[in-house]
Design a protein around this motif. Structure first.
Motif, PDB file in Angstrom:
ATOM      1  N   CYS A 115       0.815  -1.217   0.000  1.00 35.84           N
ATOM      2  CA  CYS A 115       0.000   0.000   0.000  1.00 35.84           C
ATOM      3  C   CYS A 115       0.846   1.264   0.000  1.00 35.84           C
ATOM      4  N   PHE A 116       1.846   1.338   0.859  1.00 34.43           N
ATOM      5  CA  PHE A 116       2.543   2.600   1.081  1.00 34.43           C
ATOM      6  C   PHE A 116       3.826   2.738   0.268  1.00 34.43           C
ATOM      7  N   VAL A 117       4.505   1.624   0.012  1.00 40.66           N
ATOM      8  CA  VAL A 117       5.723   1.709  -0.812  1.00 40.66           C
ATOM      9  C   VAL A 117       5.354   1.576  -2.283  1.00 40.66           C
ATOM     10  N   GLY A 118       4.539   0.551  -2.592  1.00 40.93           N
ATOM     11  CA  GLY A 118       4.138   0.369  -3.980  1.00 40.93           C
ATOM     12  C   GLY A 118       3.052   1.340  -4.414  1.00 40.93           C
ATOM     13  N   GLY A 119       2.068   1.590  -3.537  1.00 44.18           N
ATOM     14  CA  GLY A 119       0.936   2.454  -3.896  1.00 44.18           C
ATOM     15  C   GLY A 119       1.235   3.933  -3.856  1.00 44.18           C
ATOM     16  N   LYS A 120       2.248   4.365  -3.099  1.00 48.71           N
ATOM     17  CA  LYS A 120       2.698   5.758  -3.008  1.00 48.71           C
ATOM     18  C   LYS A 120       1.545   6.747  -2.750  1.00 48.71           C
ATOM     19  N   PRO A 121       0.782   6.561  -1.656  1.00 45.96           N
ATOM     20  CA  PRO A 121      -0.338   7.476  -1.403  1.00 45.96           C
ATOM     21  C   PRO A 121       0.098   8.883  -1.039  1.00 45.96           C
ATOM     22  N   PHE A 122       1.376   9.075  -0.639  1.00 41.51           N
ATOM     23  CA  PHE A 122       1.867  10.405  -0.292  1.00 41.51           C
ATOM     24  C   PHE A 122       2.422  11.154  -1.507  1.00 41.51           C
ATOM     25  N   SER A 123       2.237  10.593  -2.718  1.00 36.72           N
ATOM     26  CA  SER A 123       2.725  11.255  -3.934  1.00 36.72           C
ATOM     27  C   SER A 123       1.592  11.684  -4.851  1.00 36.72           C
ATOM     28  N   ASP A 124       0.408  11.698  -4.313  1.00 36.37           N
ATOM     29  CA  ASP A 124      -0.800  11.995  -5.090  1.00 36.37           C
ATOM     30  C   ASP A 124      -1.075  13.502  -5.054  1.00 36.37           C
ATOM     31  N   PHE A 125      -0.148  14.306  -5.588  1.00 39.92           N
ATOM     32  CA  PHE A 125      -0.240  15.763  -5.464  1.00 39.92           C
ATOM     33  C   PHE A 125      -1.318  16.335  -6.378  1.00 39.92           C
ATOM     34  N   THR A 126      -1.861  17.462  -5.942  1.00 38.56           N
ATOM     35  CA  THR A 126      -2.900  18.143  -6.716  1.00 38.56           C
ATOM     36  C   THR A 126      -2.763  19.649  -6.505  1.00 38.56           C
ATOM     37  N   ILE A 127      -3.616  20.425  -7.173  1.00 39.59           N
ATOM     38  CA  ILE A 127      -3.636  21.877  -6.944  1.00 39.59           C
ATOM     39  C   ILE A 127      -4.119  22.108  -5.514  1.00 39.59           C
ATOM     40  N   VAL A 142      -6.017  23.448  -3.390  1.00 41.67           N
ATOM     41  CA  VAL A 142      -7.202  24.228  -3.053  1.00 41.67           C
ATOM     42  C   VAL A 142      -7.786  23.725  -1.724  1.00 41.67           C
ATOM     43  N   LEU A 143      -8.025  22.404  -1.657  1.00 42.91           N
ATOM     44  CA  LEU A 143      -8.498  21.796  -0.411  1.00 42.91           C
ATOM     45  C   LEU A 143      -7.355  21.170   0.384  1.00 42.91           C
ATOM     46  N   SER A 144      -6.370  20.640  -0.324  1.00 41.75           N
ATOM     47  CA  SER A 144      -5.301  19.910   0.334  1.00 41.75           C
ATOM     48  C   SER A 144      -4.140  19.745  -0.631  1.00 41.75           C
ATOM     49  N   LEU A 145      -3.013  19.335  -0.067  1.00 41.15           N
ATOM     50  CA  LEU A 145      -1.824  19.125  -0.885  1.00 41.15           C
ATOM     51  C   LEU A 145      -1.951  17.868  -1.740  1.00 41.15           C
ATOM     52  N   LEU A 146      -2.611  16.830  -1.208  1.00 41.70           N
ATOM     53  CA  LEU A 146      -2.794  15.565  -1.916  1.00 41.70           C
ATOM     54  C   LEU A 146      -4.266  15.379  -2.265  1.00 41.70           C
ATOM     55  N   ARG A 147      -4.516  14.721  -3.391  1.00 39.35           N
ATOM     56  CA  ARG A 147      -5.901  14.474  -3.792  1.00 39.35           C
ATOM     57  C   ARG A 147      -6.575  13.412  -2.926  1.00 39.35           C
ATOM     58  N   GLY A 148      -5.800  12.428  -2.483  1.00 37.13           N
ATOM     59  CA  GLY A 148      -6.356  11.354  -1.676  1.00 37.13           C
ATOM     60  C   GLY A 148      -6.960  10.226  -2.478  1.00 37.13           C
ATOM     61  N   ARG A 149      -6.944  10.318  -3.818  1.00 38.97           N
ATOM     62  CA  ARG A 149      -7.553   9.261  -4.635  1.00 38.97           C
ATOM     63  C   ARG A 149      -6.780   7.942  -4.522  1.00 38.97           C
ATOM     64  N   ARG A 150      -5.452   8.049  -4.498  1.00 42.80           N
ATOM     65  CA  ARG A 150      -4.669   6.818  -4.374  1.00 42.80           C
ATOM     66  C   ARG A 150      -4.965   6.121  -3.053  1.00 42.80           C
ATOM     67  N   MET A 151      -5.043   6.903  -1.989  1.00 42.69           N
ATOM     68  CA  MET A 151      -5.351   6.315  -0.689  1.00 42.69           C
ATOM     69  C   MET A 151      -6.722   5.660  -0.729  1.00 42.69           C
ATOM     70  N   GLU A 152      -7.714   6.307  -1.331  1.00 45.12           N
ATOM     71  CA  GLU A 152      -9.058   5.744  -1.393  1.00 45.12           C
ATOM     72  C   GLU A 152      -9.067   4.426  -2.169  1.00 45.12           C
ATOM     73  N   ARG A 153      -8.335   4.380  -3.299  1.00 50.77           N
ATOM     74  CA  ARG A 153      -8.303   3.144  -4.084  1.00 50.77           C
ATOM     75  C   ARG A 153      -7.629   2.022  -3.315  1.00 50.77           C
ATOM     76  N   LEU A 154      -6.539   2.339  -2.612  1.00 50.28           N
ATOM     77  CA  LEU A 154      -5.835   1.314  -1.839  1.00 50.28           C
ATOM     78  C   LEU A 154      -6.709   0.771  -0.715  1.00 50.28           C
ATOM     79  N   LEU A 155      -7.429   1.670  -0.033  1.00 52.85           N
ATOM     80  CA  LEU A 155      -8.307   1.223   1.045  1.00 52.85           C
ATOM     81  C   LEU A 155      -9.460   0.380   0.512  1.00 52.85           C
ATOM     82  N   ALA A 156     -10.029   0.788  -0.605  1.00 58.89           N
ATOM     83  CA  ALA A 156     -11.135   0.028  -1.188  1.00 58.89           C
ATOM     84  C   ALA A 156     -10.685  -1.365  -1.616  1.00 58.89           C
ATOM     85  N   ARG A 157      -9.459  -1.474  -2.081  1.00 61.42           N
ATOM     86  CA  ARG A 157      -8.955  -2.765  -2.555  1.00 61.42           C
ATOM     87  C   ARG A 157      -8.640  -3.706  -1.395  1.00 61.42           C
TER      88      ARG A 157
END
Length: 601
Positions: free
Chosen positions: A389-401, A403-418
């Motif tokens: 999840c964290f080394v292969g999935g790289k949830p801390f590299s999901d950068f976005t503009i 506006v709400l946050s530094l990371l989009r959080g989509r990678r984290m959501e996909r990893l949790l759902a899986r």
């Protein structure tokens, strides 16, 4: 008073008041036996403190007014076991009772009023020293943060929801598991005659005879545990078994109908219902890898907790036995971003030390690691899941503009759902996690519903991940309000609590008077002759800021745990995913050293 009862009470006075055998009867003559039925109040907060009590048999609870206008009502703060004294502070200091005392089940006490206390104080100063010593011990424990509800069960009632031998077989199996340490007796309606018990009344709600109550009291005195197997219906034996329970286990089979039985509803909706802690034990045929449908069994039932028992799982049965015997272990995992990988190293050390985890709770990254343990099981599988999840999935590299946050959080959501598609209540290993309601500023407890949503809400670091939506409310990281939820774990039926604190206080000494501009920092990193500045990165500063506000609370919570483990992870950055194996190893090595010297008793 019957001769047998007087002998029992005399022995209690001798044992608990440290009175010589030849003087115990005279002391007993100064005391008044008092029976308190299950559910009744011995006294309430604010009553006059005119007597103290020795609990001879039964179980009592200590309740105080919450004192919180946002959450009025009463709060359970302690349990009183046989041999403990109640109300001595009110008697000595005078004034009003500072707490209320309620009987969980039918209890026998010895009452000492002010007159008896004065007479015994003149005749037997050692007895007064014994009482004062108990007060001093409680004050010391409270000062040290050790005062808490200790969930110790002596009489356990199995309430089967359906006919069949399952509950009886389970009781006999539990007796075999509990007896090596202490004696255990199984009581069921069809065994009473063979054991020499008096007759039960024909009507369910009829008064139980004094002879039967005395027989049960004597039976309890001779055994460490009594396991009552109630009838699957509204019978006199069922009423008696529920009235004498420290814990009621409602036993259901997952393959049967989950609906509340009419007789079950009538038992617990009676004018004087049982007040013992109530839990669901959901039995599963075979040993399924995944469980479903638990929510239907929980809906509409007033339960303190639930446990799963898969037919082929030795681990499930051993966990149940530890919960009932008061030896279960709760593991609390704190926040700390990437340093949270140390949690699974601690878990590996616990497994290798032969200390299985029976309950899991966490905040922030600790909640994610707790869920990984509950899902993965073995340390090897847990480590593999978290690495993926964290080394292969790289949830801390999901950068976005931003506006709400530094990371989009989509990678984290996909990893949790899986990896966490199940509900919390369907996990074989009990789990809770926390999130913070952004608008109301309150903690939210997650112990039911989708695991993925609870983790997404509980680890939504403000400014780093966008808030989650739970029940129409925006929620953020639970560590903002409670980064080490020891107190929440103490509400569970666990005997010991191990907490893992990853906070790493450190000073940021710098060699400049003003924070340099972003261009100056960037130049120092890229140009060979430009000065380099030691400044935390944006994400590190955000994560550290969320940790600062709860450091003192974390320290206080850690003192309330039976064992606090603080792995040396301060040298790792809180976004340092590349150091995964080194962080896991740091937690493992430190935990092994700490556990080698831990003797919980």
């Amino acid at each position: 008073m019957q001769p047998e009862e007087r002998l029992s009470l005399t022995a209690a006075v001798q044992r608990h008041f440290a009175v010589p055998p030849d003087q115990a009867a005279a002391v007993l003559d100064e005391l008044e036996p008092r029976t308190c039925r299950g559910g009744d109040w011995l006294f309430r907060q604010g009553d006059d403190g005119d007597a103290l009590y020795l609990l001879v048999r039964g179980l009592m609870q200590v309740w105080i007014d919450s004192g919180n206008p946002d959450d009025p009502g009463q709060r359970l703060v302690a349990e009183v076991m046989p041999g403990e004294i109640i109300g001595e502070v009110g008697l000595l200091a005078g004034g009003k009772r500072s707490a209320g005392i309620r009987a969980v089940r039918d209890s026998l006490l010895l009452r000492m009023d002010t007159g008896a206390f004065d007479r015994l104080g003149r005749q037997r100063p050692a007895l007064i020293r014994q009482i004062a010593g108990g007060i001093a011990t409680r004050l010391r424990d409270r000062t040290a943060g050790a005062s808490r509800v200790r969930h110790r069960f002596r009489t356990i009632t199995l309430l089967p929801l359906d006919s069949g031998p399952a509950a009886r077989n389970l009781a006999d199996r539990l007796a075999g598991a509990l007896t090596p340490a202490d004696s255990t007796l199984v009581l069921s309606s069809d065994r009473l005659d063979a054991l020499g018990a008096p007759q039960l009344p024909p009507e369910p709600t009829a008064e139980i005879s004094h002879d039967m109550l005395e027989w049960l009291a004597g039976t309890e005195d001779r055994h460490r545990f009594l396991i009552y197997v109630a009838d699957p219906g509204n019978t006199a034996w069922t009423h008696l078994a529920l009235r004498h329970a420290d814990l009621i286990l409602v036993v259901g089979n997952a393959a049967r109908d989950a609906a509340i039985r009419p007789w079950e509803r009538a038992l617990f909706a009676a004018p004087s219902p049982p007040v013992a802690r109530r839990a669901l034990l959901l039995m599963h045929d075979g040993n399924p890898d995944s469980l479903t449908g638990t929510a239907a069994w929980l809906d509409g039932r007033d339960l303190d907790f639930h446990l799963h028992l898969r037919e082929g799982s030795t681990a499930d049965f051993e966990r149940l036995a530890r919960v009932l015997s008061g030896t279960s272990l709760g593991l609390v995992l704190g926040g700390g971003a990437a340093r949270g990988f140390a949690h699974i190293g601690v878990y590996r050390a616990l497994c290798e030390a032969g200390r299985p985890v029976d309950w899991l709770g966490g905040a922030s990254i600790g909640a994610i690691m707790a869920a990984a343990i509950a899902i993965g099981g073995s340390p090897e599988r847990v480590i593999a899941i978290v690495r993926e999840c964290f080394v292969g999935g790289k949830p801390f590299s999901d950068f976005t503009i931003p506006v709400l946050s530094l990371l989009r959080g989509r990678r984290m959501e996909r990893l949790l759902a899986r990896h966490a598609p199940m509900n919390i209540e369907d996990l074989p290993l009990p789990l809770f996690c926390l999130s913070s309601n952004l608008g109301l500023g309150r903690l939210q407890l997650h112990e039911r519903g989708p695991v993925a949503l609870a983790l997404r809400a509980g680890a939504s670091l403000p400014g780093v991940f966008p808030p989650a939506v739970v029940d129409g409310q925006l929620t953020i990281d639970g560590g903002i309000l409670d980064n080490l939820p020891v107190d929440e774990m103490l509400r569970r039926p666990v005997g010991q609590v191990v907490a893992v604190d990853l906070t790493a206080p450190r000073s940021f000494d710098v060699d400049y008077d003003f924070v340099p501009s972003p261009w100056a920092v960037l130049a120092g990193r890229l140009l060979p002759f430009a000065p380099r500045y030691r400044v935390p990165g944006f994400m590190s500063a955000m994560l550290k800021a969320t940790e600062i506000g709860t450091m003192q609370k974390v320290a206080a919570s850690g003192r309330r745990a039976d064992l606090l483990i603080k792995p040396p992870v301060g040298r790792f950055g809180i976004t340092d995913v590349r150091s995964f194996d080194r962080i896991v190893a740091a937690g493992y090595t430190h935990a092994r050293e700490v556990l080698a010297g831990w003797n919980p008793g």
